[in-house]
Design a protein around this motif. Sequence first.
Motif, PDB file in Angstrom:
ATOM      1  N   HIS A 180      -6.668 -36.703  58.693  1.00  0.00           N
ATOM      2  CA  HIS A 180      -7.217 -37.572  59.738  1.00  0.00           C
ATOM      3  C   HIS A 180      -8.392 -36.956  60.489  1.00  0.00           C
ATOM      4  O   HIS A 180      -9.266 -37.662  60.956  1.00  0.00           O
ATOM      5  CB  HIS A 180      -6.108 -38.063  60.662  1.00  0.00           C
ATOM      6  CG  HIS A 180      -5.310 -39.128  59.985  1.00  0.00           C
ATOM      7  ND1 HIS A 180      -4.124 -38.850  59.348  1.00  0.00           N
ATOM      8  CD2 HIS A 180      -5.578 -40.419  59.752  1.00  0.00           C
ATOM      9  CE1 HIS A 180      -3.684 -39.954  58.778  1.00  0.00           C
ATOM     10  NE2 HIS A 180      -4.546 -40.925  59.001  1.00  0.00           N
TER      11      HIS A 180
ATOM     12  N   ILE B 189     -11.362 -37.895  58.450  1.00  0.00           N
ATOM     13  CA  ILE B 189     -11.714 -39.311  58.616  1.00  0.00           C
ATOM     14  C   ILE B 189     -12.448 -39.519  59.944  1.00  0.00           C
ATOM     15  O   ILE B 189     -13.472 -40.202  60.016  1.00  0.00           O
ATOM     16  CB  ILE B 189     -10.438 -40.188  58.531  1.00  0.00           C
ATOM     17  CG1 ILE B 189      -9.887 -40.143  57.102  1.00  0.00           C
ATOM     18  CG2 ILE B 189     -10.733 -41.624  58.951  1.00  0.00           C
ATOM     19  CD1 ILE B 189      -8.509 -40.749  56.928  1.00  0.00           C
TER      20      ILE B 189
ATOM     21  N   LEU C  38     -10.577 -51.987  58.451  1.00  0.00           N
ATOM     22  CA  LEU C  38      -9.420 -51.246  58.955  1.00  0.00           C
ATOM     23  C   LEU C  38      -9.730 -50.717  60.346  1.00  0.00           C
ATOM     24  O   LEU C  38     -10.620 -49.889  60.518  1.00  0.00           O
ATOM     25  CB  LEU C  38      -9.095 -50.046  58.027  1.00  0.00           C
ATOM     26  CG  LEU C  38      -8.078 -49.030  58.562  1.00  0.00           C
ATOM     27  CD1 LEU C  38      -6.702 -49.660  58.754  1.00  0.00           C
ATOM     28  CD2 LEU C  38      -7.958 -47.825  57.626  1.00  0.00           C
TER      29      LEU C  38
ATOM     30  N   ARG D 279      -7.883 -48.558  62.878  1.00  0.00           N
ATOM     31  CA  ARG D 279      -6.676 -47.731  62.998  1.00  0.00           C
ATOM     32  C   ARG D 279      -6.268 -47.694  64.470  1.00  0.00           C
ATOM     33  O   ARG D 279      -6.731 -46.842  65.231  1.00  0.00           O
ATOM     34  CB  ARG D 279      -6.963 -46.301  62.516  1.00  0.00           C
ATOM     35  CG  ARG D 279      -7.107 -46.152  61.007  1.00  0.00           C
ATOM     36  CD  ARG D 279      -7.249 -44.668  60.653  1.00  0.00           C
ATOM     37  NE  ARG D 279      -7.059 -44.411  59.243  1.00  0.00           N
ATOM     38  CZ  ARG D 279      -8.052 -44.369  58.355  1.00  0.00           C
ATOM     39  NH1 ARG D 279      -9.295 -44.566  58.732  1.00  0.00           N
ATOM     40  NH2 ARG D 279      -7.795 -44.120  57.077  1.00  0.00           N
TER      41      ARG D 279
ATOM     42  N   ARG E  24      -5.075 -53.008  62.043  1.00  0.00           N
ATOM     43  CA  ARG E  24      -3.796 -52.559  61.515  1.00  0.00           C
ATOM     44  C   ARG E  24      -2.847 -52.254  62.665  1.00  0.00           C
ATOM     45  O   ARG E  24      -3.225 -51.577  63.627  1.00  0.00           O
ATOM     46  CB  ARG E  24      -4.001 -51.297  60.675  1.00  0.00           C
ATOM     47  CG  ARG E  24      -2.691 -50.763  60.117  1.00  0.00           C
ATOM     48  CD  ARG E  24      -2.918 -49.643  59.144  1.00  0.00           C
ATOM     49  NE  ARG E  24      -3.296 -48.413  59.808  1.00  0.00           N
ATOM     50  CZ  ARG E  24      -3.617 -47.304  59.158  1.00  0.00           C
ATOM     51  NH1 ARG E  24      -3.642 -47.289  57.839  1.00  0.00           N
ATOM     52  NH2 ARG E  24      -3.945 -46.215  59.815  1.00  0.00           N
TER      53      ARG E  24
ATOM     54  N   ASP F 101       0.374 -47.349  63.108  1.00  0.00           N
ATOM     55  CA  ASP F 101       0.763 -46.549  61.939  1.00  0.00           C
ATOM     56  C   ASP F 101       0.981 -45.112  62.408  1.00  0.00           C
ATOM     57  O   ASP F 101       0.167 -44.234  62.155  1.00  0.00           O
ATOM     58  CB  ASP F 101      -0.352 -46.619  60.882  1.00  0.00           C
ATOM     59  CG  ASP F 101       0.015 -45.868  59.600  1.00  0.00           C
ATOM     60  OD1 ASP F 101       1.198 -45.503  59.444  1.00  0.00           O
ATOM     61  OD2 ASP F 101      -0.879 -45.646  58.776  1.00  0.00           O
TER      62      ASP F 101
ATOM     63  N   LYS G 155       0.579 -38.123  62.149  1.00  0.00           N
ATOM     64  CA  LYS G 155       0.072 -38.694  63.396  1.00  0.00           C
ATOM     65  C   LYS G 155       1.209 -38.787  64.417  1.00  0.00           C
ATOM     66  O   LYS G 155       2.110 -39.594  64.258  1.00  0.00           O
ATOM     67  CB  LYS G 155      -0.541 -40.080  63.127  1.00  0.00           C
ATOM     68  CG  LYS G 155      -1.806 -39.978  62.291  1.00  0.00           C
ATOM     69  CD  LYS G 155      -2.397 -41.313  61.942  1.00  0.00           C
ATOM     70  CE  LYS G 155      -1.699 -41.973  60.792  1.00  0.00           C
ATOM     71  NZ  LYS G 155      -2.429 -43.120  60.240  1.00  0.00           N
TER      72      LYS G 155
ATOM     73  N   MET H 277      -1.013 -53.644  53.970  1.00  0.00           N
ATOM     74  CA  MET H 277      -1.572 -52.550  53.200  1.00  0.00           C
ATOM     75  C   MET H 277      -0.706 -52.327  51.981  1.00  0.00           C
ATOM     76  O   MET H 277       0.515 -52.453  52.039  1.00  0.00           O
ATOM     77  CB  MET H 277      -1.592 -51.266  54.021  1.00  0.00           C
ATOM     78  CG  MET H 277      -2.545 -51.362  55.165  1.00  0.00           C
ATOM     79  SD  MET H 277      -2.974 -49.760  55.811  1.00  0.00           S
ATOM     80  CE  MET H 277      -3.803 -48.997  54.426  1.00  0.00           C
TER      81      MET H 277
ATOM     82  N   GLU I 161       0.086 -49.316  49.991  1.00  0.00           N
ATOM     83  CA  GLU I 161      -0.078 -47.863  49.927  1.00  0.00           C
ATOM     84  C   GLU I 161       1.185 -47.190  49.410  1.00  0.00           C
ATOM     85  O   GLU I 161       1.281 -45.978  49.345  1.00  0.00           O
ATOM     86  CB  GLU I 161      -0.518 -47.284  51.281  1.00  0.00           C
ATOM     87  CG  GLU I 161       0.254 -47.778  52.468  1.00  0.00           C
ATOM     88  CD  GLU I 161      -0.365 -47.394  53.817  1.00  0.00           C
ATOM     89  OE1 GLU I 161      -1.202 -46.497  53.875  1.00  0.00           O
ATOM     90  OE2 GLU I 161       0.018 -48.028  54.823  1.00  0.00           O
TER      91      GLU I 161
ATOM     92  N   GLY J 255      -4.420 -48.982  50.377  1.00  0.00           N
ATOM     93  CA  GLY J 255      -4.597 -47.726  51.124  1.00  0.00           C
ATOM     94  C   GLY J 255      -4.427 -46.573  50.153  1.00  0.00           C
ATOM     95  O   GLY J 255      -3.336 -46.037  49.982  1.00  0.00           O
ATOM     96  N   THR J 256      -5.524 -46.203  49.510  1.00  0.00           N
ATOM     97  CA  THR J 256      -5.402 -45.177  48.461  1.00  0.00           C
ATOM     98  C   THR J 256      -5.059 -43.799  49.009  1.00  0.00           C
ATOM     99  O   THR J 256      -4.511 -42.978  48.282  1.00  0.00           O
ATOM    100  CB  THR J 256      -6.716 -45.065  47.663  1.00  0.00           C
ATOM    101  OG1 THR J 256      -7.789 -45.086  48.594  1.00  0.00           O
ATOM    102  CG2 THR J 256      -6.848 -46.189  46.672  1.00  0.00           C
ATOM    103  N   ASN J 257      -5.394 -43.537  50.279  1.00  0.00           N
ATOM    104  CA  ASN J 257      -5.088 -42.199  50.817  1.00  0.00           C
ATOM    105  C   ASN J 257      -3.605 -41.911  50.642  1.00  0.00           C
ATOM    106  O   ASN J 257      -3.215 -40.823  50.240  1.00  0.00           O
ATOM    107  CB  ASN J 257      -5.434 -42.109  52.307  1.00  0.00           C
ATOM    108  CG  ASN J 257      -6.884 -42.442  52.574  1.00  0.00           C
ATOM    109  OD1 ASN J 257      -7.689 -42.447  51.651  1.00  0.00           O
ATOM    110  ND2 ASN J 257      -7.211 -42.746  53.813  1.00  0.00           N
ATOM    111  N   ASP J 258      -2.798 -42.900  50.965  1.00  0.00           N
ATOM    112  CA  ASP J 258      -1.356 -42.728  50.791  1.00  0.00           C
ATOM    113  C   ASP J 258      -0.908 -43.114  49.384  1.00  0.00           C
ATOM    114  O   ASP J 258      -0.034 -42.471  48.816  1.00  0.00           O
ATOM    115  CB  ASP J 258      -0.594 -43.543  51.838  1.00  0.00           C
ATOM    116  CG  ASP J 258      -0.568 -42.824  53.181  1.00  0.00           C
ATOM    117  OD1 ASP J 258      -0.328 -41.604  53.183  1.00  0.00           O
ATOM    118  OD2 ASP J 258      -0.820 -43.468  54.211  1.00  0.00           O
TER     119      ASP J 258
ATOM    120  N   ARG K 234      -1.196 -35.273  50.718  1.00  0.00           N
ATOM    121  CA  ARG K 234      -2.634 -35.423  50.932  1.00  0.00           C
ATOM    122  C   ARG K 234      -3.232 -34.338  51.826  1.00  0.00           C
ATOM    123  O   ARG K 234      -4.432 -34.194  51.925  1.00  0.00           O
ATOM    124  CB  ARG K 234      -2.954 -36.819  51.488  1.00  0.00           C
ATOM    125  CG  ARG K 234      -2.446 -37.068  52.880  1.00  0.00           C
ATOM    126  CD  ARG K 234      -2.461 -38.545  53.239  1.00  0.00           C
ATOM    127  NE  ARG K 234      -3.569 -38.907  54.116  1.00  0.00           N
ATOM    128  CZ  ARG K 234      -3.691 -40.082  54.715  1.00  0.00           C
ATOM    129  NH1 ARG K 234      -2.794 -41.043  54.501  1.00  0.00           N
ATOM    130  NH2 ARG K 234      -4.709 -40.355  55.482  1.00  0.00           N
TER     131      ARG K 234
ATOM    132  N   CYS L 194      -9.019 -49.955  51.835  1.00  0.00           N
ATOM    133  CA  CYS L 194      -9.479 -49.263  53.036  1.00  0.00           C
ATOM    134  C   CYS L 194      -9.184 -47.775  52.969  1.00  0.00           C
ATOM    135  O   CYS L 194      -9.383 -47.054  53.931  1.00  0.00           O
ATOM    136  CB  CYS L 194      -8.873 -49.887  54.289  1.00  0.00           C
ATOM    137  SG  CYS L 194      -7.086 -49.929  54.256  1.00  0.00           S
ATOM    138  N   GLY L 195      -8.703 -47.304  51.818  1.00  0.00           N
ATOM    139  CA  GLY L 195      -8.560 -45.858  51.629  1.00  0.00           C
ATOM    140  C   GLY L 195      -9.945 -45.276  51.393  1.00  0.00           C
ATOM    141  O   GLY L 195     -10.898 -46.012  51.085  1.00  0.00           O
TER     142      GLY L 195
END
Length: 569
Positions: free
Chosen positions: A186, A189, A291, A293, A329, A332, A337, A426, A428, A449-452, A462, A499-500
Amino acid sequence: MLKGIAASSGVVVAKAYKLVQPQLTIVRKTVDVNEELERFEAALVKTRHDIETIKEKAVGRLSDDDLAIFDAHLMVTFDPEFTGQMTEMIKSESVNAEFACQEVSSMFINMFESMEDAYFRERAADIKDVSYRLNCHIMGYELANLSLIQEEVVIVAHDLTPSDTAQLNKDFTKGFATAIGGRTSHSAIMARSLEIPAVVGISGLLDQVKHGDIIVLDALDGVVIVNPSDEELKHYSAKAERFAELKNSLKVLKDADSVTTDGHHVELVGNIGSPVDADKVLENGGEGVGLYRTEFLYMDAQSLPSEEDQFVSYKSVLEKMGKRPTVVRTLDIGGDKELSYLPFPHEMNPFLGYRAIRLCLDRTDIFKTQVRALLRASVYGNLCIMFPMIATLDEFRAAKKFVKDTEAELKAEGVAVSDTYQIGMMVEIPAAAVLADQFSKEADFLSIGTNDLIQYSMASDRMNEKVAYLYQPYNPSLLRLIKMTIDGAHKEGKWCGMCGEMAGEELAVPLLLGLGLDEFSMSASSILQARKMVRSLSYAEMKEMAEKALGMSNQEEVLKLVKSTLKVD
Ligand code: PEP
Ligand code: MG
């Protein structure tokens, strides 16, 4: 030369500012009372001075509400119940100041944390903050405050929390380098949304860099050079200039269509973490927000943000974006986080634990406040509500029903709610990708959500650079999950976005285009580059390329195919 992962592009040269957060080990000692009282008073004066300076520096950058936090902190330092009790304890028990500070503050923290009322829980966070600062001064540690930095630096740290990153002052922080983290952590990002160059996941960083060293941060190639030679300095200054020119040249595409050479349109939109980021999306020609956040709203606050505070933020973003779709969103939180004022029980696997929609469906008090704020704001723009971490259809139904029930409740109160807002989710978690066609019967849209999704598909954390080699966006297995998701949505006449971070990658855009993705949501700073790319490609050719990639057996083959099709190396 140190190698890491380029997380937010740019090239800069500046002094290293080594961030060290002291770990305090406090033991009880018997002391000379008068000397100890002097030590305590001196630390108290320094603490007050720090707080006043932090507040001064933050004027203009933070809202009045946020600034008021520092007044509360100052009040704590003058409170006879608090610092007065510490003085008393030093006098009556002849104990060391840090021990007295720890004892008294722990008592207050425990007392406030156990209270129901959010106002008092907020006081616990204030006391923690102030007492940590006070104890650092008592024990002679210099406590870094990133917003106090007054000269151009590159921050060098083990890691930066998202709230550390949020405090960075762009005028002085020219970039940052961290020992851990990946492109999708994060802090990375946030660096992209603040447009601060960053290189992360540099092993050995803290051993190699001293405070005050001159360092080159090449966040295009993920390289850090400590105390560069004249020749290296010349080389990197030229590289920085070329990068600035490229950024300038993209500006002409701000109002251009995102359309391929054979007339296929897609939407290029931005990922944001706050209303201010929405301006950057517009400046970079974004066609919407893919997205928002909202967890940053919670992470920057000292207690759960009220319905009114949330309403103001959501309304502001929706008004700025106007007719453009704005995907917000819901909370999350969990995983990496955390909220200081809402401690969760320790979990063995927080990324697989009590988080995001799981938490919201359990803590409906928290969810209700957010959904009410969102629905009230819905009349100010083109709102799309999106739920994070949906694994099952039952969860999606429960969350959607919660929104609909809240809408009915608001209407019964006479509050206006838009009748065109969308509800989506999402994708993910692999289970949701595989069942995308079923979800799409009930969701208005899907956003991948490709990050997850990558970390869950490959079972590769990740955040962990040791297993970063398994974090493979171009693995055909991942491409097939993406394809399934897009096809599932299209089968039911719904749109599918991503949105990843992959959605903004230069080599991924052509593949995703070929897989049929409708909406690409990325950091604002990547939008113009992606538009340039889309406008140079043929949809028919990309479809053919994507089809071939789906039939390949590993990531290397896919990357080779994309590079040879695009004629890049
Ligand atoms: C994702 O998982 O791809 C995503 C966009 O969400 P986040 O990075 O906030 O987990
Ligand atoms: Mg996610």
